[in-house]
Design an enzyme around this catalytic site. Structure first.
Site, PDB file in Angstrom:
ATOM      1  N   LYS A  44       4.102 -31.042   6.715  1.00  8.83           N
ATOM      2  CA  LYS A  44       3.825 -29.880   7.571  1.00  8.83           C
ATOM      3  C   LYS A  44       4.536 -28.642   7.025  1.00  8.83           C
ATOM      4  O   LYS A  44       5.714 -28.713   6.638  1.00  8.83           O
ATOM      5  CB  LYS A  44       4.305 -30.185   9.004  1.00  8.83           C
ATOM      6  CG  LYS A  44       4.236 -29.001   9.971  1.00  8.83           C
ATOM      7  CD  LYS A  44       2.824 -28.658  10.377  1.00  8.83           C
ATOM      8  CE  LYS A  44       2.754 -27.444  11.301  1.00  8.83           C
ATOM      9  NZ  LYS A  44       1.386 -26.912  11.424  1.00  8.83           N
ATOM     10  N   VAL A  70      -1.556 -24.825  16.518  1.00  9.56           N
ATOM     11  CA  VAL A  70      -0.272 -25.524  16.602  1.00  9.56           C
ATOM     12  C   VAL A  70       0.867 -24.499  16.568  1.00  9.56           C
ATOM     13  O   VAL A  70       1.886 -24.655  17.234  1.00  9.56           O
ATOM     14  CB  VAL A  70      -0.159 -26.550  15.447  1.00  9.56           C
ATOM     15  CG1 VAL A  70       1.235 -27.162  15.384  1.00  9.56           C
ATOM     16  CG2 VAL A  70      -1.213 -27.633  15.611  1.00  9.56           C
ATOM     17  N   GLY A  71       0.661 -23.440  15.803  1.00 10.66           N
ATOM     18  CA  GLY A  71       1.681 -22.387  15.755  1.00 10.66           C
ATOM     19  C   GLY A  71       2.884 -22.777  14.923  1.00 10.66           C
ATOM     20  O   GLY A  71       4.022 -22.455  15.267  1.00 10.66           O
ATOM     21  N   CYS A 131      -2.123 -19.441   7.164  1.00 14.85           N
ATOM     22  CA  CYS A 131      -2.181 -19.971   8.534  1.00 14.85           C
ATOM     23  C   CYS A 131      -2.927 -18.977   9.428  1.00 14.85           C
ATOM     24  O   CYS A 131      -2.576 -17.801   9.465  1.00 14.85           O
ATOM     25  CB  CYS A 131      -0.792 -20.224   9.096  1.00 14.85           C
ATOM     26  SG  CYS A 131      -0.856 -20.712  10.829  1.00 14.85           S
ATOM     27  N   ASN A 195      -8.023 -23.397   4.175  1.00 12.42           N
ATOM     28  CA  ASN A 195      -7.339 -23.558   5.458  1.00 12.42           C
ATOM     29  C   ASN A 195      -8.420 -23.455   6.547  1.00 12.42           C
ATOM     30  O   ASN A 195      -9.611 -23.324   6.231  1.00 12.42           O
ATOM     31  CB  ASN A 195      -6.256 -22.486   5.621  1.00 12.42           C
ATOM     32  CG  ASN A 195      -5.130 -22.949   6.528  1.00 12.42           C
ATOM     33  OD1 ASN A 195      -5.387 -23.586   7.565  1.00 12.42           O
ATOM     34  ND2 ASN A 195      -3.901 -22.651   6.188  1.00 12.42           N
ATOM     35  N   THR A 196      -8.031 -23.506   7.795  1.00  6.61           N
ATOM     36  CA  THR A 196      -9.042 -23.551   8.860  1.00  6.61           C
ATOM     37  C   THR A 196      -9.797 -22.229   8.991  1.00  6.61           C
ATOM     38  O   THR A 196      -9.315 -21.170   8.607  1.00  6.61           O
ATOM     39  CB  THR A 196      -8.389 -23.929  10.199  1.00  6.61           C
ATOM     40  OG1 THR A 196      -7.227 -23.121  10.385  1.00  6.61           O
ATOM     41  CG2 THR A 196      -8.006 -25.387  10.230  1.00  6.61           C
TER      42      THR A 196
HETATM   43  O1  RRO Z   1       0.435 -24.646  12.603  1.00  7.25           O
HETATM   44  C1  RRO Z   1      -0.708 -24.159  12.701  1.00  7.25           C
HETATM   45  O2  RRO Z   1      -1.138 -23.626  13.724  1.00  7.25           O
HETATM   46  C2  RRO Z   1      -1.632 -24.167  11.541  1.00  7.25           C
HETATM   47  C3  RRO Z   1      -1.264 -23.899  10.231  1.00  7.25           C
HETATM   48 BR1  RRO Z   1       0.495 -23.636   9.718  1.00  7.25          BR
HETATM   49  C4  RRO Z   1      -2.249 -23.802   9.213  1.00  7.25           C
HETATM   50  O3  RRO Z   1      -1.978 -23.529   8.031  1.00  7.25           O
HETATM   51  N1  RRO Z   1      -3.531 -24.005   9.586  1.00  7.25           N
HETATM   52  C5  RRO Z   1      -3.891 -24.281  10.854  1.00  7.25           C
HETATM   53  O4  RRO Z   1      -5.082 -24.454  11.141  1.00  7.25           O
HETATM   54  N2  RRO Z   1      -2.929 -24.373  11.822  1.00  7.25           N
END
Ligand code: RRO
Length: 308
Positions: A44, A70-71, A131, A195-196
């Site tokens: 993570k 998730v933050g 992120c 990433n997302t």
């Molecule tokens: O932790 C998150 O909310 C998060 C991260 Br760091 C990321 O790189 N990508 C994502 O979808 N959530």
């Protein structure tokens, strides 16, 4: 005999499947992914300060995928680097490369994190430049803009020694290939994408409000696969460094698409929420069957063939 092993940035992986960052939160719990048979495991993303994460709920399944905010829930670099040191020591004999992921919004902060991690000698360092869930209280991701991505990469490369450094990029930009190219020009050893996607939002129509505690979040799962394939394709056209492709992989055909677009390694994350960690053994068997059926001995024969 077909062979699943892959070389990426000079690191040997027994198979191309990588657990992306954030699927598991606690450092020690990543042993589950090693035991399940992943070729490599990304921890993570760590930040300078400890972070509790965003208000619950942080994740939600919708019809075609998942949405998360998730933050950046993590222990912070001081405790996190101690946990990583223990984890790397315990699992160093297992021949499963561990990727340490780092997130910061300032170059100086990134350098502090890298300085702490380099002595632990992970197989690779991933700079999370992307992120989607940090804008409000934490500044913007550096990777949304190529100048900042280039600066952070070139500074990090001055202190990362022989550990390969890869940049994880966001699909939520006008030109992902341009950012990848800038990272390469500044010394990146590889690119991780994507990433997302988003951010998106899902509304609870009974409660009449957004479902996620943080209201909006990044999307993953089957809905995003075509975006991932397009991004990997464009990056492959723009750079010579290898690509860790991910986004929405559920089945062997998805893997083949990403490889044909240009990926050398494949991230499998959201599929583990749908099918459990055992999905990796299923994907390994299906990929071997595909390779044998199509007379592919080594996966590198397929990397980028959609460009021919
Ligand atoms: O932790 C998150 O909310 C998060 C991260 Br760091 C990321 O790189 N990508 C994502 O979808 N959530």
């Amino acid at each position: 005999m077909s062979n699943l092993s892959v070389n990426f940035c000079g690191v040997h992986f027994n198979n191309p499947f990588i657990l992306p960052s954030g699927i598991i939160t606690e450092v020690k719990d990543h042993v589950r992914a090693i035991e399940a048979g992943f070729g490599g495991v990304t921890l993570k993303s760590l930040t300078y300060e400890r972070r509790e994460g965003n208000p619950l709920p942080r994740m939600w399944k919708f019809d075609c995928g998942m949405i998360n905010s998730v933050g950046l829930r993590n222990a912070g670099i001081e405790k996190g680097s101690e946990e990583i040191a223990v984890f790397l020591k315990e699992h160093s004999g297992k021949k499963v490369p561990i990727l340490v992921s780092l997130f910061a919004t300032k170059v100086k902060e990134f350098l502090y994190l890298v300085e702490k991690i380099v002595p632990l000698n992970p197989s690779l360092i991933e700079l999370n430049l992307s992120c989607p869930n940090v804008e409000d209280e934490f500044g913007k991701s550096l990777g949304m803009e190529k100048g900042a991505s280039g600066e952070i990469m070139s500074e990090v490369k001055k202190i990362s020694g022989k550990i390969p450094v890869i940049a994880k990029l966001s699909p939520n930009v006008a030109n992902i290939a341009d950012i990848a190219k800038t990272c390469e020009a500044n010394g990146a050893d590889g690119i991780a994408a994507i990433n997302t996607l988003g951010p998106g939002m899902v509304i609870d129509i009974v409660k009449r409000k957004p479902i996620l505690g943080a209201k909006k979040g990044g999307m993953s799962g089957p809905a995003v696969l075509p975006v991932a394939v397009r991004c990997v394709y464009e990056i492959y056209d723009a750079v010579k460094i290898p690509i860790l492709g991910m986004g929405g992989v559920m089945k062997v055909e998805d893997i083949i698409q990403l490889i044909m677009a240009g990926a050398t390694l494949i991230g499998v994350g959201t599929a583990t929420y749908y099918k459990g960690m055992k999905v990796i053994e299923e994907l390994k068997s299906a990929l071997l069957k595909y390779m044998e059926g199509n007379k592919v001995k080594d996966l590198k024969e397929l990397v980028g063939v959609a460009h021919n």
